[in-house]
Design a protein around this motif. Structure first.
Motif, PDB file in Angstrom:
ATOM      1  N   ALA A   1      -0.594   2.573 -14.669  1.00  0.00           N
ATOM      2  CA  ALA A   1      -0.049   2.331 -16.007  1.00  0.00           C
ATOM      3  C   ALA A   1      -0.515   0.973 -16.550  1.00  0.00           C
ATOM      4  O   ALA A   1      -0.896   0.852 -17.721  1.00  0.00           O
ATOM      5  CB  ALA A   1       1.479   2.386 -15.966  1.00  0.00           C
ATOM      6  N   MET A   2      -0.502  -0.057 -15.702  1.00  0.00           N
ATOM      7  CA  MET A   2      -0.949  -1.378 -16.145  1.00  0.00           C
ATOM      8  C   MET A   2      -2.421  -1.365 -16.536  1.00  0.00           C
ATOM      9  O   MET A   2      -2.815  -1.953 -17.554  1.00  0.00           O
ATOM     10  CB  MET A   2      -0.699  -2.410 -15.044  1.00  0.00           C
ATOM     11  CG  MET A   2       0.761  -2.727 -14.827  1.00  0.00           C
ATOM     12  SD  MET A   2       1.016  -4.172 -13.760  1.00  0.00           S
ATOM     13  CE  MET A   2       0.401  -3.550 -12.192  1.00  0.00           C
ATOM     14  N   ALA A   3      -3.249  -0.678 -15.763  1.00  0.00           N
ATOM     15  CA  ALA A   3      -4.671  -0.612 -16.070  1.00  0.00           C
ATOM     16  C   ALA A   3      -4.905   0.112 -17.392  1.00  0.00           C
ATOM     17  O   ALA A   3      -5.696  -0.337 -18.237  1.00  0.00           O
ATOM     18  CB  ALA A   3      -5.431   0.075 -14.934  1.00  0.00           C
ATOM     19  N   ALA A   4      -4.218   1.236 -17.598  1.00  0.00           N
ATOM     20  CA  ALA A   4      -4.400   2.001 -18.834  1.00  0.00           C
ATOM     21  C   ALA A   4      -4.037   1.170 -20.057  1.00  0.00           C
ATOM     22  O   ALA A   4      -4.760   1.155 -21.060  1.00  0.00           O
ATOM     23  CB  ALA A   4      -3.560   3.281 -18.783  1.00  0.00           C
TER      24      ALA A   4
ATOM     25  N   LYS B   1       0.847  -1.197   0.000  1.00  0.00           N
ATOM     26  CA  LYS B   1       0.000   0.000   0.000  1.00  0.00           C
ATOM     27  C   LYS B   1       0.880   1.245   0.000  1.00  0.00           C
ATOM     28  O   LYS B   1       1.005   1.960   0.988  1.00  0.00           O
ATOM     29  CB  LYS B   1      -0.951  -0.016   1.192  1.00  0.00           C
ATOM     30  CG  LYS B   1      -2.117  -0.975   1.004  1.00  0.00           C
ATOM     31  CD  LYS B   1      -3.262  -0.666   1.938  1.00  0.00           C
ATOM     32  CE  LYS B   1      -4.478  -1.513   1.603  1.00  0.00           C
ATOM     33  NZ  LYS B   1      -5.645  -1.158   2.422  1.00  0.00           N
ATOM     34  N   LEU B   2       1.497   1.474  -1.153  1.00  0.00           N
ATOM     35  CA  LEU B   2       2.342   2.641  -1.359  1.00  0.00           C
ATOM     36  C   LEU B   2       1.827   3.393  -2.577  1.00  0.00           C
ATOM     37  O   LEU B   2       1.350   2.785  -3.543  1.00  0.00           O
ATOM     38  CB  LEU B   2       3.797   2.225  -1.606  1.00  0.00           C
ATOM     39  CG  LEU B   2       4.506   1.486  -0.470  1.00  0.00           C
ATOM     40  CD1 LEU B   2       5.876   1.011  -0.935  1.00  0.00           C
ATOM     41  CD2 LEU B   2       4.642   2.381   0.755  1.00  0.00           C
ATOM     42  N   ILE B   3       1.936   4.713  -2.545  1.00  0.00           N
ATOM     43  CA  ILE B   3       1.493   5.502  -3.689  1.00  0.00           C
ATOM     44  C   ILE B   3       2.242   5.086  -4.943  1.00  0.00           C
ATOM     45  O   ILE B   3       1.663   4.999  -6.025  1.00  0.00           O
ATOM     46  CB  ILE B   3       1.685   7.007  -3.404  1.00  0.00           C
ATOM     47  CG1 ILE B   3       0.745   7.459  -2.282  1.00  0.00           C
ATOM     48  CG2 ILE B   3       1.412   7.837  -4.652  1.00  0.00           C
ATOM     49  CD1 ILE B   3       0.930   8.903  -1.865  1.00  0.00           C
ATOM     50  N   LEU B   4       3.528   4.788  -4.797  1.00  0.00           N
ATOM     51  CA  LEU B   4       4.315   4.422  -5.980  1.00  0.00           C
ATOM     52  C   LEU B   4       3.797   3.138  -6.621  1.00  0.00           C
ATOM     53  O   LEU B   4       3.849   2.980  -7.845  1.00  0.00           O
ATOM     54  CB  LEU B   4       5.799   4.320  -5.646  1.00  0.00           C
ATOM     55  CG  LEU B   4       6.287   3.203  -4.725  1.00  0.00           C
ATOM     56  CD1 LEU B   4       6.634   1.963  -5.522  1.00  0.00           C
ATOM     57  CD2 LEU B   4       7.513   3.665  -3.941  1.00  0.00           C
ATOM     58  N   GLN B   5       3.277   2.201  -5.821  1.00  0.00           N
ATOM     59  CA  GLN B   5       2.715   0.993  -6.411  1.00  0.00           C
ATOM     60  C   GLN B   5       1.405   1.314  -7.116  1.00  0.00           C
ATOM     61  O   GLN B   5       1.092   0.753  -8.167  1.00  0.00           O
ATOM     62  CB  GLN B   5       2.498  -0.088  -5.359  1.00  0.00           C
ATOM     63  CG  GLN B   5       2.002  -1.411  -5.948  1.00  0.00           C
ATOM     64  CD  GLN B   5       2.681  -2.623  -5.350  1.00  0.00           C
ATOM     65  OE1 GLN B   5       3.313  -2.551  -4.319  1.00  0.00           O
ATOM     66  NE2 GLN B   5       2.553  -3.755  -6.013  1.00  0.00           N
ATOM     67  N   GLY B   6       0.631   2.252  -6.545  1.00  0.00           N
ATOM     68  CA  GLY B   6      -0.575   2.705  -7.220  1.00  0.00           C
ATOM     69  C   GLY B   6      -0.273   3.326  -8.571  1.00  0.00           C
ATOM     70  O   GLY B   6      -1.025   3.137  -9.540  1.00  0.00           O
TER      71      GLY B   6
END
Length: 339
Positions: free
Chosen positions: A310-313, A300-305
């Motif tokens: 990018a993966m979702a897009a 649960k890190l912003i960087l992982q979000g």
């Protein structure tokens, strides 16, 4: 009169840091998107809860405050003029992959080919300590759960309660502002980054922070909402009064997915399981990123979000453009498209 639906390729629910970066990633792929958030301004928890809290794990930023991170993301997104619906709560979702209809509490309707849920913790509120008379001290501002302006705590005698990152970070951030600062936790072990723990030990040694362990909150003392002391108790029932005029309890957030939980996706304790390689939920065409998403190994890190955005897009591109192959290029060579 029926309102004409708003048309977009991707509806992004949540305008916090992960949602903003998802909009940027979609825009870089020439996908139209729309940001939707129940709050009156973009930024999510970064702006609503800790605009002046330093964040240390954003790449290339040794330290950046929450509000500044949002300003940077807004600047990054600005060339694309992504529209947004603020103060709108998503109430309904119907349709299927490639053809969704979303409805808000203000009567807006959105037609989208894919949906990204970047709702953070969902609807959130603080876990409040079970103390008699708590509400009077909350109303006066003597007890607060969020720090919006560090300057407001100048010269105060402060008790911070909690053993996680928020308690540690704010103890370190306020130690130079407070006249006296106590850090209360039920055991002498704190859950935090190694560097934060090192800084805590240094501040304790220098007399800037007094650790009160192993103790927990027991009672509040004062009159007419003016706090005079915080009483704490140890495991043997021994009590101690800490003379203070401010209590900051950091016991985490109580979260609720709200209407999202009724959209037919699998959920686990206010989170949404996703496929790690795409961030797609159990409902095809609906993706979840950031704190609301869960999978084995999730951090649960912003960087992982940001990575999940990018993966979702990229996973959404073939939904919007089923007859076009995506020839991926690095942004260093591709640049920001002219809009």
């Amino acid at each position: 009169m029926t309102q004409t639906p708003l048309q977009t390729d991707v509806a992004i629910i949540g305008a916090g840091p992960t949602g903003l970066f998802a909009a940027f990633q979609c825009a870089m792929l020439r996908l139209n998107c729309l940001l939707i958030d129940v709050l009156p301004e973009i930024g999510g928890q970064c702006v609503a809860l800790y605009p002046e809290k330093p964040i240390y794990d954003i790449p290339a930023c040794p330290a950046v405050e929450g509000a500044q991170l949002i300003a940077n993301l807004e600047q990054q997104l600005a060339p694309f003029n992504v529209p947004r619906l603020l103060k709108h709560r998503l109430e309904s979702l119907s349709g299927h992959r490639g053809d969704f209809t979303l409805g808000t509490d203000k009567g807006a309707h959105i037609k989208a080919k894919a949906v990204i849920i970047a709702a953070g913790a969902g609807a959130f509120g603080p876990n409040r300590p079970p103390l008699d008379g708590l509400e009077d001290f909350e109303n006066s501002g003597a007890v607060q759960y969020y720090v919006r302006r560090k300057a407001d705590f100048e010269g105060r005698s402060i008790v911070i309660a909690g053993g996680g990152d928020s308690a540690l970070d704010w103890a370190l951030a306020l130690k130079d502002k407070a006249e006296k600062l106590y850090l209360v936790h039920r055991r002498d072990r704190f859950r935090g980054a190694p560097e934060s723990l090192r800084q805590l030990d240094e501040a304790v040694e220098n007399g800037q922070i007094e650790k009160i362990v192993p103790y927990q909150l027991h009672a509040l003392h004062g009159q007419n909402g003016a706090l005079e002391a915080v009483e704490v108790v140890d495991l043997e029932g021994n009590t101690r009064k800490l003379h203070a005029n401010t209590l900051l309890p950091f016991f985490g957030l109580a979260t609720d997915l709200g209407p999202i939980a009724r959209w037919g996706m699998d959920t686990v304790r206010s989170t949404i399981p996703v496929t790690p390689s795409s961030c797609e939920t159990s409902l095809p065409g609906v993706f979840a990123i950031g704190d609301v998403a869960t999978y084995p190994g999730k951090l649960k890190l912003i960087l992982q979000g940001f990575s999940e955005a990018a993966m979702a897009a990229h996973s959404i591109y073939p939904i919007v453009n089923p007859d076009q192959a995506l020839h991926f290029e690095y942004s260093t060579s591709k640049g920001v498209p002219n809009t």
